[in-house]
Motif scaffolding. Structure first.
Motif, PDB file in Angstrom:
ATOM      1  N   PRO A 142       5.173  -3.403  -9.566  1.00  0.00           N
ATOM      2  CA  PRO A 142       3.770  -3.371  -9.134  1.00  0.00           C
ATOM      3  C   PRO A 142       3.568  -4.047  -7.784  1.00  0.00           C
ATOM      4  N   SER A 143       2.607  -3.550  -7.015  1.00  0.00           N
ATOM      5  CA  SER A 143       2.252  -4.137  -5.728  1.00  0.00           C
ATOM      6  C   SER A 143       1.142  -5.155  -5.918  1.00  0.00           C
ATOM      7  N   LEU A 144       1.120  -6.144  -5.044  1.00  0.00           N
ATOM      8  CA  LEU A 144       0.094  -7.176  -5.138  1.00  0.00           C
ATOM      9  C   LEU A 144      -1.262  -6.633  -4.730  1.00  0.00           C
ATOM     10  N   ASN A 145      -1.298  -5.877  -3.644  1.00  0.00           N
ATOM     11  CA  ASN A 145      -2.547  -5.317  -3.142  1.00  0.00           C
ATOM     12  C   ASN A 145      -2.460  -3.792  -3.135  1.00  0.00           C
ATOM     13  N   ASP A 146      -3.474  -3.158  -3.673  1.00  0.00           N
ATOM     14  CA  ASP A 146      -3.498  -1.697  -3.724  1.00  0.00           C
ATOM     15  C   ASP A 146      -4.164  -1.163  -2.460  1.00  0.00           C
ATOM     16  N   ASP A 147      -3.516  -1.419  -1.316  1.00  0.00           N
ATOM     17  CA  ASP A 147      -4.076  -0.983  -0.043  1.00  0.00           C
ATOM     18  C   ASP A 147      -3.212   0.072   0.643  1.00  0.00           C
ATOM     19  N   GLY A 148      -2.169   0.544  -0.059  1.00  0.00           N
ATOM     20  CA  GLY A 148      -1.316   1.575   0.497  1.00  0.00           C
ATOM     21  C   GLY A 148      -0.276   1.089   1.482  1.00  0.00           C
TER      22      GLY A 148
END
Length: 244
Positions: free
Chosen positions: A174-180
């Motif tokens: 998983p990514s920390l920030n869902d900003d692409g």
């Protein structure tokens, strides 16, 4: 070529196995009896070997038995571990360590005017003798040996193969920030994978191999900084150090 004494090598291996035993003892209840017994036997065998100066046949026998034990441990891990986040990090560590060690093997045995004997030793160390003989009818040659060790995407011992698996694992986490935007560790993995896929074995000299090794170590550090807490305080001071 720098020579490493058998005593220093044995000492380093014993320390590594002892550290593995300490780590395993922390999660002893989660390990099968077979796994634990293999670790105990491996440590005992190497400890006995470190207490005296064995003859060359004894060194070879100890090495072969230890490799058989490690192969059995690897098989148990591949077959019995659930494919959850914990397994992803175990496989990440294995891939990074294998890639770094392979870079070092190639620099040691395929640089500075290598001979057929040193190239054969390299292929033996990366367990690729059979694959090489199947593909090439001639004896060990520099560019094909380097290609198989560093760039072959189908060789499970090559650096390129490890790089691809590392990138796949990081992409699945998983990514920390869902900003692409890619996180630093993923950016390093994608860049390394792309460079290895486009590299030419004839251009890979000792300096290039060292640079690849250093990039792998930087990637390992980035993964450690991103996913593992450091220090005695379990609560991270920076939210980016937590697993999303």
């Amino acid at each position: 070529m720098q020579r490493i004494s058998p005593a220093s090598t044995t000492s380093w291996v014993v320390v590594s196995v002892s550290q593995a035993m300490r780590a395993a003892s922390i999660v002893r209840e989660r390990l099968s009896q077979d796994t634990w017994q293999l670790l105990v036997r491996l440590e005992a065998r190497l400890m006995r070997a470190s207490l005296r100066t064995p003859l060359e046949p004894e060194i070879l026998e100890t090495t072969e038995r230890s490799l058989h034990t490690l192969a059995a441990l690897s098989g148990l891990m591949d077959e019995n571990f659930n494919r959850v986040s914990g397994w992803v990090f175990i496989d990440l560590g294995k891939r990074m360590e294998r890639a770094i060690n392979t870079c070092r093997f190639v620099r040691q045995f395929a640089a500075d005017d290598p001979t057929i004997e040193t190239l054969d030793a390299l292929l033996e160390l990366i367990d690729s003798q059979i694959s090489y003989r199947t593909r090439y009818l001639s004896g060990a040659a520099l560019a094909p040996a380097i290609d198989m060790a560093m760039l072959d995407p189908f060789n499970p011992r090559s650096v390129a193969f490890q790089s691809r698996r590392i990138d796949e694992h990081l992409a699945a986490l998983p990514s920390l920030n869902d900003d692409g935007m890619m996180e630093p560790q993923r950016r390093l993995a994608v860049s390394l994978r792309a460079d290895l896929e486009a590299e030419d074995a004839r251009r890979l000299d000792a300096m290039h191999m060292l640079m690849i090794e250093q990039r792998l170590m930087a990637l390992a550090n980035a993964v450690g900084e991103r996913y593992f807490s450091h220090g005695s305080d379990p609560s991270p001071t920076d939210k980016r150090s937590r697993l999303a």
